[in-house]
Structure formats: C-alpha cells, structure tokens
Design a protein around this motif. Structure first.
Motif, PDB file in Angstrom:
ATOM      1  N   ASP A 210       8.733  -8.304   8.670  1.00  0.00           N
ATOM      2  CA  ASP A 210       8.538  -6.964   9.217  1.00  0.00           C
ATOM      3  C   ASP A 210       8.648  -5.919   8.100  1.00  0.00           C
ATOM      4  OD1 ASP A 210       8.615  -4.525  10.506  1.00  0.00           O
ATOM      5  OD2 ASP A 210      10.137  -5.123  11.958  1.00  0.00           O
ATOM      6  N   PRO A 211       7.563  -5.178   7.831  1.00  0.00           N
ATOM      7  CA  PRO A 211       7.588  -4.180   6.747  1.00  0.00           C
ATOM      8  C   PRO A 211       8.663  -3.109   6.913  1.00  0.00           C
ATOM      9  CG  PRO A 211       5.336  -4.585   7.438  1.00  0.00           C
ATOM     10  CD  PRO A 211       6.234  -5.291   8.429  1.00  0.00           C
ATOM     11  N   SER A 212       9.156  -2.894   8.122  1.00  0.00           N
ATOM     12  CA  SER A 212      10.187  -1.867   8.310  1.00  0.00           C
ATOM     13  C   SER A 212      11.520  -2.274   7.692  1.00  0.00           C
ATOM     14  CB  SER A 212      10.375  -1.559   9.798  1.00  0.00           C
ATOM     15  OG  SER A 212      10.961  -2.665  10.466  1.00  0.00           O
ATOM     16  N   HIS A 213      11.660  -3.536   7.305  1.00  0.00           N
ATOM     17  CA  HIS A 213      12.886  -4.003   6.664  1.00  0.00           C
ATOM     18  C   HIS A 213      12.876  -3.796   5.155  1.00  0.00           C
ATOM     19  CE1 HIS A 213      13.714  -6.908  10.222  1.00  0.00           C
ATOM     20  NE2 HIS A 213      13.922  -5.649  10.528  1.00  0.00           N
ATOM     21  N   ARG A 214      11.763  -3.351   4.620  1.00  0.00           N
ATOM     22  CA  ARG A 214      11.657  -3.119   3.182  1.00  0.00           C
ATOM     23  C   ARG A 214      12.357  -1.816   2.805  1.00  0.00           C
ATOM     24  NH1 ARG A 214       5.287  -4.966   2.709  1.00  0.00           N
ATOM     25  NH2 ARG A 214       5.737  -7.127   3.297  1.00  0.00           N
ATOM     26  N   VAL A 215      13.060  -1.842   1.692  1.00  0.00           N
ATOM     27  CA  VAL A 215      13.750  -0.645   1.206  1.00  0.00           C
ATOM     28  C   VAL A 215      12.832   0.010   0.172  1.00  0.00           C
ATOM     29  CG1 VAL A 215      15.799   0.234   0.033  1.00  0.00           C
ATOM     30  CG2 VAL A 215      15.992  -1.734   1.592  1.00  0.00           C
ATOM     31  N   ARG A 216      12.298   1.151   0.521  1.00  0.00           N
ATOM     32  CA  ARG A 216      11.350   1.857  -0.339  1.00  0.00           C
ATOM     33  C   ARG A 216      12.066   2.521  -1.508  1.00  0.00           C
ATOM     34  NH1 ARG A 216       6.522  -0.066   0.724  1.00  0.00           N
ATOM     35  NH2 ARG A 216       6.539  -0.676   2.911  1.00  0.00           N
ATOM     36  N   VAL A 217      11.578   2.287  -2.715  1.00  0.00           N
ATOM     37  CA  VAL A 217      12.165   2.922  -3.897  1.00  0.00           C
ATOM     38  C   VAL A 217      12.005   4.443  -3.798  1.00  0.00           C
ATOM     39  CG1 VAL A 217      12.066   3.111  -6.417  1.00  0.00           C
ATOM     40  CG2 VAL A 217      11.833   0.872  -5.316  1.00  0.00           C
TER      41      VAL A 217
ATOM     42  N   GLU B 233       4.393  -2.175 -12.016  1.00  0.00           N
ATOM     43  CA  GLU B 233       3.341  -1.158 -12.080  1.00  0.00           C
ATOM     44  C   GLU B 233       3.603  -0.048 -11.052  1.00  0.00           C
ATOM     45  OE1 GLU B 233      -1.434  -0.716 -11.285  1.00  0.00           O
ATOM     46  OE2 GLU B 233      -0.665  -2.651 -11.926  1.00  0.00           O
ATOM     47  N   ALA B 234       4.068  -0.426  -9.868  1.00  0.00           N
ATOM     48  CA  ALA B 234       4.373   0.561  -8.836  1.00  0.00           C
ATOM     49  C   ALA B 234       5.527   1.469  -9.278  1.00  0.00           C
ATOM     50  CB  ALA B 234       4.711  -0.133  -7.517  1.00  0.00           C
ATOM     51  N   LEU B 235       6.481   0.916 -10.010  1.00  0.00           N
ATOM     52  CA  LEU B 235       7.573   1.740 -10.541  1.00  0.00           C
ATOM     53  C   LEU B 235       7.037   2.758 -11.547  1.00  0.00           C
ATOM     54  CD1 LEU B 235      10.521  -0.766 -11.054  1.00  0.00           C
ATOM     55  CD2 LEU B 235      10.237   0.938  -9.242  1.00  0.00           C
ATOM     56  N   ASP B 236       6.077   2.344 -12.372  1.00  0.00           N
ATOM     57  CA  ASP B 236       5.476   3.274 -13.334  1.00  0.00           C
ATOM     58  C   ASP B 236       4.860   4.479 -12.622  1.00  0.00           C
ATOM     59  OD1 ASP B 236       6.157   1.820 -15.579  1.00  0.00           O
ATOM     60  OD2 ASP B 236       4.203   0.835 -15.746  1.00  0.00           O
ATOM     61  N   LEU B 237       4.308   4.255 -11.440  1.00  0.00           N
ATOM     62  CA  LEU B 237       3.676   5.339 -10.685  1.00  0.00           C
ATOM     63  C   LEU B 237       4.700   6.335 -10.137  1.00  0.00           C
ATOM     64  CD1 LEU B 237       0.985   3.282  -8.745  1.00  0.00           C
ATOM     65  CD2 LEU B 237       0.660   4.701 -10.790  1.00  0.00           C
TER      66      LEU B 237
ATOM     67  N   SER C 156       0.811  -1.223   0.000  1.00  0.00           N
ATOM     68  CA  SER C 156       0.000   0.000   0.000  1.00  0.00           C
ATOM     69  C   SER C 156       0.844   1.274   0.000  1.00  0.00           C
ATOM     70  CB  SER C 156      -0.940   0.000   1.203  1.00  0.00           C
ATOM     71  OG  SER C 156      -0.191  -0.013   2.406  1.00  0.00           O
ATOM     72  N   GLU C 157       2.124   1.161   0.354  1.00  0.00           N
ATOM     73  CA  GLU C 157       3.015   2.320   0.371  1.00  0.00           C
ATOM     74  C   GLU C 157       3.820   2.451  -0.919  1.00  0.00           C
ATOM     75  OE1 GLU C 157       5.241   2.940   4.019  1.00  0.00           O
ATOM     76  OE2 GLU C 157       3.888   1.522   4.996  1.00  0.00           O
ATOM     77  N   GLY C 158       3.691   1.516  -1.842  1.00  0.00           N
ATOM     78  CA  GLY C 158       4.377   1.607  -3.119  1.00  0.00           C
ATOM     79  C   GLY C 158       5.451   0.559  -3.324  1.00  0.00           C
ATOM     80  N   ALA C 159       6.334   0.840  -4.274  1.00  0.00           N
ATOM     81  CA  ALA C 159       7.385  -0.111  -4.661  1.00  0.00           C
ATOM     82  C   ALA C 159       8.459  -0.199  -3.582  1.00  0.00           C
ATOM     83  CB  ALA C 159       8.016   0.326  -5.980  1.00  0.00           C
ATOM     84  N   PHE C 160       8.968  -1.417  -3.382  1.00  0.00           N
ATOM     85  CA  PHE C 160      10.034  -1.630  -2.416  1.00  0.00           C
ATOM     86  C   PHE C 160      10.908  -2.785  -2.855  1.00  0.00           C
ATOM     87  CE2 PHE C 160       6.530  -4.272  -0.926  1.00  0.00           C
ATOM     88  CZ  PHE C 160       7.159  -5.484  -0.677  1.00  0.00           C
ATOM     89  N   LEU C 161      12.052  -2.906  -2.208  1.00  0.00           N
ATOM     90  CA  LEU C 161      12.977  -4.018  -2.427  1.00  0.00           C
ATOM     91  C   LEU C 161      13.092  -4.816  -1.137  1.00  0.00           C
ATOM     92  CD1 LEU C 161      15.768  -2.046  -4.296  1.00  0.00           C
ATOM     93  CD2 LEU C 161      14.057  -3.537  -5.322  1.00  0.00           C
ATOM     94  N   PHE C 162      13.135  -6.136  -1.281  1.00  0.00           N
ATOM     95  CA  PHE C 162      13.389  -7.019  -0.142  1.00  0.00           C
ATOM     96  C   PHE C 162      14.901  -7.213  -0.043  1.00  0.00           C
ATOM     97  CE2 PHE C 162       9.188  -9.058  -1.258  1.00  0.00           C
ATOM     98  CZ  PHE C 162       8.564  -8.873  -0.036  1.00  0.00           C
ATOM     99  N   PRO C 163      15.547  -6.815   1.056  1.00  0.00           N
ATOM    100  CA  PRO C 163      16.961  -7.153   1.222  1.00  0.00           C
ATOM    101  C   PRO C 163      17.124  -8.667   1.315  1.00  0.00           C
ATOM    102  CG  PRO C 163      16.280  -5.488   2.811  1.00  0.00           C
ATOM    103  CD  PRO C 163      15.042  -6.009   2.142  1.00  0.00           C
ATOM    104  N   ASP C 164      18.329  -9.161   1.072  1.00  0.00           N
ATOM    105  CA  ASP C 164      18.577 -10.605   1.125  1.00  0.00           C
ATOM    106  C   ASP C 164      18.227 -11.211   2.479  1.00  0.00           C
ATOM    107  OD1 ASP C 164      19.411 -10.709  -1.497  1.00  0.00           O
ATOM    108  OD2 ASP C 164      21.524 -10.473  -0.996  1.00  0.00           O
ATOM    109  N   ASP C 165      18.437 -10.460   3.545  1.00  0.00           N
ATOM    110  CA  ASP C 165      18.196 -10.985   4.895  1.00  0.00           C
ATOM    111  C   ASP C 165      16.871 -10.486   5.476  1.00  0.00           C
ATOM    112  OD1 ASP C 165      18.908  -8.355   5.146  1.00  0.00           O
ATOM    113  OD2 ASP C 165      20.269  -8.661   6.831  1.00  0.00           O
TER     114      ASP C 165
END
Length: 85
Positions: free
Chosen positions: A20-27, A67-71, A7-16
């Motif tokens: 927990d959503p706080s571990h997502r790296v937001r584009v 699609e989130a990247l397009d936004l 719901s907050e948009g595009a993100f990257l999952f780190p390898d580790d």
C-alpha cells in the motif's frame, strides 16, 4: 529502511511496510516537517537507506532513490540550518 522512488518522488519503506503506497514515508514530508521548526534550530537528517535494485513484492521495479534525492536539493536548501547526510 529501504529507499525508493515512485511518481511522487523519494520515499522510505518502513520495516513493516506493505504494498500500500500510503505506508511509504515521503522524504519531502520529512523536509516539510523540519521546515516548520524554528529557523535557528540546528537540524540533522541522516538517510541511511539501503537501495535495492528492485522490490517487486512492493511494486518497485526500478529504483532511482538517489536520483530522486538529488531532485530535492532546492527543498533541502530552503530549510534553515538543515544538514542532510
């Protein structure tokens, strides 16, 4: 890294990553950091993220990363001298 969207948009999952959503790296956060660099600085962001269809263990049941990247097109265009591949 794996790419995802929530719901907050595009993100990257780190390898580790964990569920927990706080571990997502937001584009968007990456773009915001790049925007703080001097305008004359040439910037290159390469997103080589795999896009799994789902990642149930991490709470991703449907993946709309592309699609989130397009936004984020307007955010990308607002960063001077930024090229995103």
């Amino acid at each position: 890294a794996h790419g995802g969207r929530d719901s907050e948009g595009a993100f990257l999952f780190p390898d580790d990553t964990t569920p927990d959503p706080s571990h997502r790296v937001r584009v968007k956060a990456i773009l915001d950091r790049l925007a703080k660099l001097p305008a004359r600085t040439h910037k290159l962001l390469i997103l080589d993220a795999s896009q799994p269809q789902h990642y149930a263990d991490l709470g991703l049941l449907h993946n709309d990363f592309a699609e989130a990247l397009d936004l984020l097109d307007a955010d990308i265009a607002a960063v001077p001298n930024l090229v995103v591949i």
